[in-house]
Design an enzyme around this catalytic site. Structure first.
Site, PDB file in Angstrom:
ATOM      1  N   CYS A 120       7.450 -21.398 -32.622  1.00 45.31           N
ATOM      2  CA  CYS A 120       7.517 -22.223 -34.201  1.00 45.31           C
ATOM      3  C   CYS A 120       6.268 -22.929 -34.552  1.00 45.31           C
ATOM      4  O   CYS A 120       6.550 -23.018 -35.890  1.00 45.31           O
ATOM      5  CB  CYS A 120       8.673 -23.209 -33.670  1.00 45.31           C
ATOM      6  SG  CYS A 120       8.085 -24.604 -32.931  1.00 45.31           S
TER       7      CYS A 120
ATOM      8  N   CYS B 229      18.232 -19.080 -35.815  1.00 47.58           N
ATOM      9  CA  CYS B 229      17.049 -18.154 -35.263  1.00 47.58           C
ATOM     10  C   CYS B 229      17.095 -18.134 -33.821  1.00 47.58           C
ATOM     11  O   CYS B 229      16.055 -17.657 -33.129  1.00 47.58           O
ATOM     12  CB  CYS B 229      15.678 -18.975 -35.571  1.00 47.58           C
ATOM     13  SG  CYS B 229      15.307 -19.184 -37.339  1.00 47.58           S
TER      14      CYS B 229
ATOM     15  N   CYS C   4      16.852 -23.535 -33.201  1.00 45.67           N
ATOM     16  CA  CYS C   4      17.964 -23.423 -34.134  1.00 45.67           C
ATOM     17  C   CYS C   4      18.820 -22.359 -34.297  1.00 45.67           C
ATOM     18  O   CYS C   4      18.614 -21.448 -33.770  1.00 45.67           O
ATOM     19  CB  CYS C   4      17.175 -23.581 -35.382  1.00 45.67           C
ATOM     20  SG  CYS C   4      15.963 -24.975 -35.647  1.00 45.67           S
TER      21      CYS C   4
ATOM     22  N   CYS D 126       9.448 -22.588 -42.652  1.00 43.26           N
ATOM     23  CA  CYS D 126      10.517 -23.445 -42.441  1.00 43.26           C
ATOM     24  C   CYS D 126      10.246 -24.045 -41.193  1.00 43.26           C
ATOM     25  O   CYS D 126      10.565 -25.526 -41.118  1.00 43.26           O
ATOM     26  CB  CYS D 126      11.830 -22.487 -42.274  1.00 43.26           C
ATOM     27  SG  CYS D 126      13.323 -23.380 -41.878  1.00 43.26           S
ATOM     28  N   CYS D 127       9.619 -23.458 -40.205  1.00 44.77           N
ATOM     29  CA  CYS D 127       9.124 -24.373 -38.919  1.00 44.77           C
ATOM     30  C   CYS D 127       8.148 -25.463 -39.305  1.00 44.77           C
ATOM     31  O   CYS D 127       8.183 -26.491 -38.796  1.00 44.77           O
ATOM     32  CB  CYS D 127       8.704 -23.209 -37.891  1.00 44.77           C
ATOM     33  SG  CYS D 127       9.908 -22.635 -37.053  1.00 44.77           S
TER      34      CYS D 127
HETATM   35 FE1  SF4 Z   1      13.889 -23.037 -39.607  1.00 43.26          FE
HETATM   36 FE2  SF4 Z   1      14.470 -21.105 -37.617  1.00 43.26          FE
HETATM   37 FE3  SF4 Z   1      12.239 -22.773 -37.610  1.00 43.26          FE
HETATM   38 FE4  SF4 Z   1      14.707 -23.882 -37.235  1.00 43.26          FE
HETATM   39  S1  SF4 Z   1      13.639 -22.440 -35.800  1.00 43.26           S
HETATM   40  S2  SF4 Z   1      12.949 -24.630 -38.160  1.00 43.26           S
HETATM   41  S3  SF4 Z   1      15.807 -22.759 -38.550  1.00 43.26           S
HETATM   42  S4  SF4 Z   1      12.609 -21.234 -39.074  1.00 43.26           S
END
Ligand code: SF4
Length: 258
Positions: free
Chosen positions: A248, A225, A222, A134-135
């Site tokens: 991240c 998280c 985010c 996701c990151c």
């Molecule tokens: Fe995704 Fe969490 Fe990374 Fe944001 S901090 S990009 S929601 S995994």
């Protein structure tokens, strides 16, 4: 040709290619900047790289201090942020407050995929199952697109923030695009600042900050998280709770050369 490590500072019509910098050059810059205030490093970035240097910030305290230092010294360094689509509403509101306060525009870098497209491609709530992916999709890839336009990336990293940041230099050199022999300078003007010094500065100059800090959030990313963390924890302890993840990826995806 003037070398980037040579004093006094001079405006470069064409930003020098960081790939030409050696490990000794980077060491020389770190020796030179060790006892200098952060504004000297920001001035060096502007006078060396011009608009091919930019401040990346998620609006933690250190980024706000740098924006203020630049404003006070007339350094028009561009500022950008990563808008993952999952930021707290208060963080998005802060961006507007900062633009008004500093009289500047902060560029938002957005992922290629909307949240709906990501859910369709990867399943719902990817952050809860694979935060690294996701990151990568929502932070690292958009950042890579921006760094391709830059020679110097200025960050608000501080050594005190976490165990993974204790060894950062004021100036670092990274391999950005090895296939094309491109390197990038990473400048950490706030490396030696304590959290207390950052907050003293913000309060002294009445700089807008994220109100979530007053609600127990010490490091804010985010929404899915980020958790509140206690003062006995490291500053980033509230990030990715439940995962063995402390970064991240934006600060770890490139190989450090010097
Ligand atoms: Fe995704 Fe969490 Fe990374 Fe944001 S901090 S990009 S929601 S995994």
């Amino acid at each position: 040709m003037k070398h980037p490590t040579d004093p006094p500072f001079a405006v470069w019509e064409d930003a020098p290619n960081p790939t030409m910098l050696s490990a000794a050059d980077i060491q020389g810059l770190n020796d030179r900047f060790r006892t200098e205030p952060s504004e000297v490093l920001l001035t060096w970035a502007w006078e060396t790289f011009g608009a091919r240097a930019a401040i990346g910030t998620s609006f933690q305290g250190a980024g706000l201090v740098m924006m203020h230092l630049c404003q006070q010294r007339g350094l028009p360094l561009p500022v950008f942020t990563l808008d993952t689509g999952l930021l707290f509403p208060k963080t998005l509101a802060l961006k507007g407050r900062l633009e008004a306060f500093f009289g500047c525009t902060i560029e938002s870098l957005e992922p290629d995929l909307t949240l709906e497209q990501q859910a369709a491609a990867q399943g719902p709530e990817l952050w809860a199952r694979d935060p690294d992916l996701c990151c990568t999709l929502r932070k690292v890839v958009p950042l890579q697109g921006k760094l391709a336009q830059l020679d110097c990336w200025i960050t608000g990293l501080r050594r005190e923030q976490s165990d993974t940041r204790t060894a950062i230099g004021f100036v670092e050199l990274y391999a950005f695009d090895e296939a094309n022999h491109r390197s990038i300078v990473k400048l950490n003007p706030m490396a030696a600042w304590s959290r207390q010094a950052v907050w003293d500065y913000l309060r002294q100059h009445q700089i807008p900050y994220n109100p979530l800090h007053d609600q127990g959030y010490r490091s804010i990313g985010c929404q899915p998280c980020t958790r509140r963390s206690g003062s006995g924890d490291t500053e980033r302890a509230g990030r990715w709770t439940g995962f063995q993840k402390t970064e991240c990826g934006i600060h770890t995806f490139m190989a450090r050369k010097a």
